[in-house]
Design an enzyme around this catalytic site. Sequence first.
Site, PDB file in Angstrom:
ATOM      1  N   ARG A 134       0.783  -1.106   0.235  1.00 54.08           N
ATOM      2  CA  ARG A 134      -0.017   0.468   0.015  1.00 54.08           C
ATOM      3  C   ARG A 134       0.686   1.436  -0.509  1.00 54.08           C
ATOM      4  O   ARG A 134       2.414   0.912   0.375  1.00 54.08           O
ATOM      5  CB  ARG A 134      -0.485  -0.450   1.531  1.00 54.08           C
ATOM      6  CG  ARG A 134      -1.565  -0.723   0.993  1.00 54.08           C
ATOM      7  CD  ARG A 134      -2.937  -0.675   2.499  1.00 54.08           C
ATOM      8  NE  ARG A 134      -2.474  -0.886   3.651  1.00 54.08           N
ATOM      9  CZ  ARG A 134      -2.537  -1.411   4.709  1.00 54.08           C
ATOM     10  NH1 ARG A 134      -3.665  -0.383   5.210  1.00 54.08           N
ATOM     11  NH2 ARG A 134      -1.915  -2.303   5.769  1.00 54.08           N
ATOM     12  N   TYR A 190      -0.478  -0.328  -5.545  1.00 51.14           N
ATOM     13  CA  TYR A 190      -0.463  -1.241  -6.216  1.00 51.14           C
ATOM     14  C   TYR A 190      -1.000  -0.447  -7.933  1.00 51.14           C
ATOM     15  O   TYR A 190      -0.421  -1.036  -9.227  1.00 51.14           O
ATOM     16  CB  TYR A 190      -1.801  -1.693  -5.621  1.00 51.14           C
ATOM     17  CG  TYR A 190      -2.130  -1.952  -5.033  1.00 51.14           C
ATOM     18  CD1 TYR A 190      -1.229  -2.588  -3.732  1.00 51.14           C
ATOM     19  CD2 TYR A 190      -3.490  -1.440  -3.397  1.00 51.14           C
ATOM     20  CE1 TYR A 190      -1.064  -3.091  -2.495  1.00 51.14           C
ATOM     21  CE2 TYR A 190      -3.244  -2.762  -1.960  1.00 51.14           C
ATOM     22  CZ  TYR A 190      -2.358  -3.021  -1.896  1.00 51.14           C
ATOM     23  OH  TYR A 190      -1.856  -3.347  -0.945  1.00 51.14           O
ATOM     24  N   LEU A 219      -5.053  -9.671  -1.608  1.00 47.63           N
ATOM     25  CA  LEU A 219      -5.457  -8.551  -0.714  1.00 47.63           C
ATOM     26  C   LEU A 219      -6.763  -9.257  -0.213  1.00 47.63           C
ATOM     27  O   LEU A 219      -7.118 -10.236  -0.237  1.00 47.63           O
ATOM     28  CB  LEU A 219      -5.661  -7.639  -1.814  1.00 47.63           C
ATOM     29  CG  LEU A 219      -4.401  -6.153  -2.380  1.00 47.63           C
ATOM     30  CD1 LEU A 219      -5.512  -5.874  -3.789  1.00 47.63           C
ATOM     31  CD2 LEU A 219      -3.766  -6.488  -1.751  1.00 47.63           C
ATOM     32  N   HIS A 239      -9.845  -7.645  -4.023  1.00 50.13           N
ATOM     33  CA  HIS A 239      -9.875  -8.746  -5.515  1.00 50.13           C
ATOM     34  C   HIS A 239     -11.343  -8.288  -6.771  1.00 50.13           C
ATOM     35  O   HIS A 239     -10.175  -8.128  -7.449  1.00 50.13           O
ATOM     36  CB  HIS A 239     -10.770 -10.330  -4.652  1.00 50.13           C
ATOM     37  CG  HIS A 239      -9.764 -11.015  -3.383  1.00 50.13           C
ATOM     38  ND1 HIS A 239     -10.217 -12.289  -3.294  1.00 50.13           N
ATOM     39  CD2 HIS A 239      -8.996 -10.140  -2.986  1.00 50.13           C
ATOM     40  CE1 HIS A 239      -9.239 -12.202  -2.659  1.00 50.13           C
ATOM     41  NE2 HIS A 239      -8.707 -11.614  -1.545  1.00 50.13           N
ATOM     42  N   LYS A 254      -9.341 -16.769  -3.524  1.00 46.89           N
ATOM     43  CA  LYS A 254     -10.121 -16.940  -3.688  1.00 46.89           C
ATOM     44  C   LYS A 254     -11.241 -16.484  -2.186  1.00 46.89           C
ATOM     45  O   LYS A 254     -10.213 -16.120  -1.344  1.00 46.89           O
ATOM     46  CB  LYS A 254     -10.672 -18.179  -3.245  1.00 46.89           C
ATOM     47  CG  LYS A 254      -9.738 -19.165  -1.927  1.00 46.89           C
ATOM     48  CD  LYS A 254     -10.084 -18.833  -0.510  1.00 46.89           C
ATOM     49  CE  LYS A 254      -9.967 -19.135   0.171  1.00 46.89           C
ATOM     50  NZ  LYS A 254      -9.921 -18.788   1.482  1.00 46.89           N
ATOM     51  N   ASP A 270     -14.232 -17.091   3.899  1.00 47.88           N
ATOM     52  CA  ASP A 270     -12.310 -17.672   3.993  1.00 47.88           C
ATOM     53  C   ASP A 270     -12.528 -19.044   3.484  1.00 47.88           C
ATOM     54  O   ASP A 270     -12.255 -19.551   2.562  1.00 47.88           O
ATOM     55  CB  ASP A 270     -12.653 -17.110   5.188  1.00 47.88           C
ATOM     56  CG  ASP A 270     -10.929 -17.259   5.604  1.00 47.88           C
ATOM     57  OD1 ASP A 270     -10.698 -18.486   5.810  1.00 47.88           O
ATOM     58  OD2 ASP A 270     -10.053 -16.322   4.731  1.00 47.88           O
ATOM     59  N   THR A 290      -2.583 -30.605   2.278  1.00 47.89           N
ATOM     60  CA  THR A 290      -1.320 -30.849   2.534  1.00 47.89           C
ATOM     61  C   THR A 290       0.160 -29.588   2.112  1.00 47.89           C
ATOM     62  O   THR A 290      -0.063 -28.733   2.050  1.00 47.89           O
ATOM     63  CB  THR A 290      -0.753 -32.117   1.780  1.00 47.89           C
ATOM     64  OG1 THR A 290      -0.980 -31.669   0.471  1.00 47.89           O
ATOM     65  CG2 THR A 290      -1.687 -33.132   1.996  1.00 47.89           C
TER      66      THR A 290
END
Length: 327
Positions: free
Chosen positions: A37, A59, A75, A80, A98, A176, A251
């Site tokens: 930022r 950015y 971010l 996004h 995501k 999330d 994993t």
Amino acid sequence: MATVRWGVLGATSHIAGRVLPAVARVPGCVVAAVAARTGRVEAATEVARRFGARVHDGYEALLADPGVDAVYVALPNSGHVPWTLRALGAGKHVLVEKPMAMSEEDCARIGRAAAGLVVMEAYMYRFHPQQARAAALLASGEIGELRVVRAAFAHPTPVEGNIRFDPALGGGATWDVGCYAFDVPLWAFGAEPRRVWARFHGDVVDLGAVAALDFGDGRSAVLDYGLEYGPRAWYEFQGTRGSVSVRNAWTTPHEDGVITVVTLDGAREEVVPAADAYELQVAAFVEAIRTGEEPLVPLAHSARTARVGRALVEANAAGGWVELPRP
């Protein structure tokens, strides 16, 4: 394109420790630039030093860099969509954490902006060999017809200063860890559900949830996810003749995958050798750039995931089942 030069928006410890090393290991890829930022370049400077990359103060400065071909958008969730659109507008390919978007409409905006560029949502677990093996077992018919998908994704997360708990930044468990949980049945059934049900808990943001997805014809998914318990990253396919379960879908690069198959004929475990899902994801993304072929996680899948996530939010607010539009 002989070399794909990467820039990253958002120099978090996770990105610096897992994603950028994976980028650097993929043949034909270099970490070219890191941006923080505006006015906060200290952390980005340290990350850039490790990879011999340039540092940009802001950015927009990175997006204006002609020496960057592809951008990793790492971010907070609320950033996004706007920064993916800006990166595409600057002519960069985009791999975005995501959720790519929290609405179908925003996914459509991204699709229109892509204009021949590759843009993909970063579901890294989809690229691991154990994921391919689980999908192959499902497709083989060994467990019969798929009836129920169970998925649980959770890890205890410190609250202090964590963007996951800020509603203004798109925080909460659903967008999330929840994204992973409901992504599994969507690709396993190859469709979206007819209706969904969810119960969230938490005051400022949802800290966790239980949810059910009804795909019709006796096909369902049962999910739980949260930011207060774990670690848990497990899923199971229950068929008419048996089941396939994946012990840990997240994993580490040095951890073997373990898949358990139980059928009417008995039970067995299959061990999938360790691999770096982030590295495989970057390699697949670069291959899509070079070949022009659709990536493993296409925009249509991202739009479907966004629709289901939004429906789960609505179902919790409504206190009952929410129908999804039929095609």
